[in-house]
Write an enzyme that holds these catalytic residues in place. Structure first.
Site, PDB file in Angstrom:
ATOM      1  N   ASP A 229       0.721  -1.132   0.041  1.00 41.27           N
ATOM      2  CA  ASP A 229       0.003  -0.080  -0.090  1.00 41.27           C
ATOM      3  C   ASP A 229       1.017   1.424   0.085  1.00 41.27           C
ATOM      4  OD1 ASP A 229      -2.345   1.594   0.608  1.00 41.27           O
ATOM      5  OD2 ASP A 229      -1.761   1.807   2.449  1.00 41.27           O
TER       6      ASP A 229
ATOM      7  N   ALA B 175       0.014   5.412   1.497  1.00 42.12           N
ATOM      8  CA  ALA B 175      -0.287   6.049   2.605  1.00 42.12           C
ATOM      9  C   ALA B 175      -0.432   5.346   3.735  1.00 42.12           C
ATOM     10  CB  ALA B 175      -1.563   7.051   2.509  1.00 42.12           C
TER      11      ALA B 175
ATOM     12  N   LYS C 260     -11.825   6.446  -3.222  1.00 41.38           N
ATOM     13  CA  LYS C 260     -12.194   7.499  -2.538  1.00 41.38           C
ATOM     14  C   LYS C 260     -13.713   7.679  -2.617  1.00 41.38           C
ATOM     15  CE  LYS C 260      -8.084   7.775  -1.051  1.00 41.38           C
ATOM     16  NZ  LYS C 260      -8.028   6.778   0.250  1.00 41.38           N
TER      17      LYS C 260
ATOM     18  N   ASP D  72      -2.277  -1.064   5.961  1.00 48.05           N
ATOM     19  CA  ASP D  72      -2.500  -0.602   7.145  1.00 48.05           C
ATOM     20  C   ASP D  72      -4.167  -0.362   7.304  1.00 48.05           C
ATOM     21  OD1 ASP D  72      -2.970   2.876   6.861  1.00 48.05           O
ATOM     22  OD2 ASP D  72      -2.460   1.913   5.210  1.00 48.05           O
TER      23      ASP D  72
END
Length: 275
Positions: free
Chosen positions: A15, A17, A56, A189
């Site tokens: 991943d 960010a 998003k 994360d």
């Protein structure tokens, strides 16, 4: 022709960010708050973090489906948010995200060294993100100036369905020429990112301190006392438990030991789908 289990890892799908860049995953979170605010709808940082890891548009839709957010929207507009309303918020989110992404583009401490270690073992570096390509192009360029270039990048709008679907992870498998999904490990994360790896048939590693779940910058993480850190680890482990990651570690710097353990398990004939 017979099937043989892979005996060592061939690729790590990372991943972005909260995993390799932007300790605490602040770039997308703050922009969600600002985008909703431009429609006079208040969303807290904690609420914005909830669906993190999804594409998003889907993230905004999920936020709008939360009863308290939908009620705030209704008080302003006289209705709950439709898909057209979600698209309007998304269209405001995008330029804000592109404008401010550089503010949160620093590499996570130890990421470059860890990735170099993987490459020394012959492991290819794939990557994917909940960001659309328009944002990812800027993220990738900023990371390159800091020394990180993945072997492949898949944005959320480059596949029919983003996380938690497995499409982005599998697109990396194809592009990198990997012959078995069991020879891949997905590092993320967020819960949707771990589900993506699980559904793709890969090993999975959840990062519990560098990303969205802890939600602190590096200095804040380092400043946590041992009792507070233990409490946060326990809380975040519970958040990830349902997605069944094979491993949970603090940050990417802890990854080499996990890679060694996965290779040992593969050599012993163990497969990710069996655990």
């Amino acid at each position: 022709m017979n099937y043989n289990n892979p005996t060592q890892l061939q690729a790590a799908i990372l991943d972005w960010a909260g995993t390799v860049v932007d300790f605490g995953s602040f770039a997308p979170t703050q922009i969600f708050v600002e985008a909703f605010a431009e429609f006079d709808v208040q969303v807290s940082i904690e609420e914005a973090r909830g669906p993190m890891g999804m594409g998003k548009w889907d993230h905004i839709r999920t936020l709008c489906d939360q009863p308290q957010v939908a009620e705030r929207y209704r008080k302003v507009f006289g209705r709950t948010p439709t898909d057209d309303d979600v698209t309007a918020i998304y269209n405001r989110f995008m330029p804000l995200q592109i404008e401010k992404i550089a503010e949160h583009s620093a590499l996570i401490p130890g990421a470059l060294e860890t990735i170099a270690n993987l490459r020394q073992q012959g492991i290819k570096i794939g990557s994917c993100s909940g960001y659309p390509k328009q944002v990812m192009d800027k993220v990738v360029a900023l990371a390159a100036t800091n020394g990180y270039v993945a072997d492949h990048v898949v944005a959320t709008d480059e596949v029919p369905n983003g996380r938690p679907w497995p499409a982005q992870a599998l697109a990396n498998v194809i592009a990198l020429g990997i012959d078995d999904v069991a020879a891949c490990v997905k590092i993320d994360d967020t819960v949707p990112g771990i589900l993506e790896g699980r559904r793709a048939g890969m090993w999975t590693v959840a990062l519990i301190c560098s990303g969205n779940a802890l939600g602190l910058d590096y200095e804040g993480y380092r400043a946590l006392g041992s009792d507070a850190l233990a409490s946060e680890r326990k809380r975040i482990h519970a958040l990830f438990e349902g997605s069944r990651p094979h491993y949970m570690i603090d940050t990417i710097t802890d990854l080499p030991e996990v890679i060694a353990d996965i290779n040992k398990r593969l050599a012993n004939g163990e497969m990710p789908q069996s655990s």
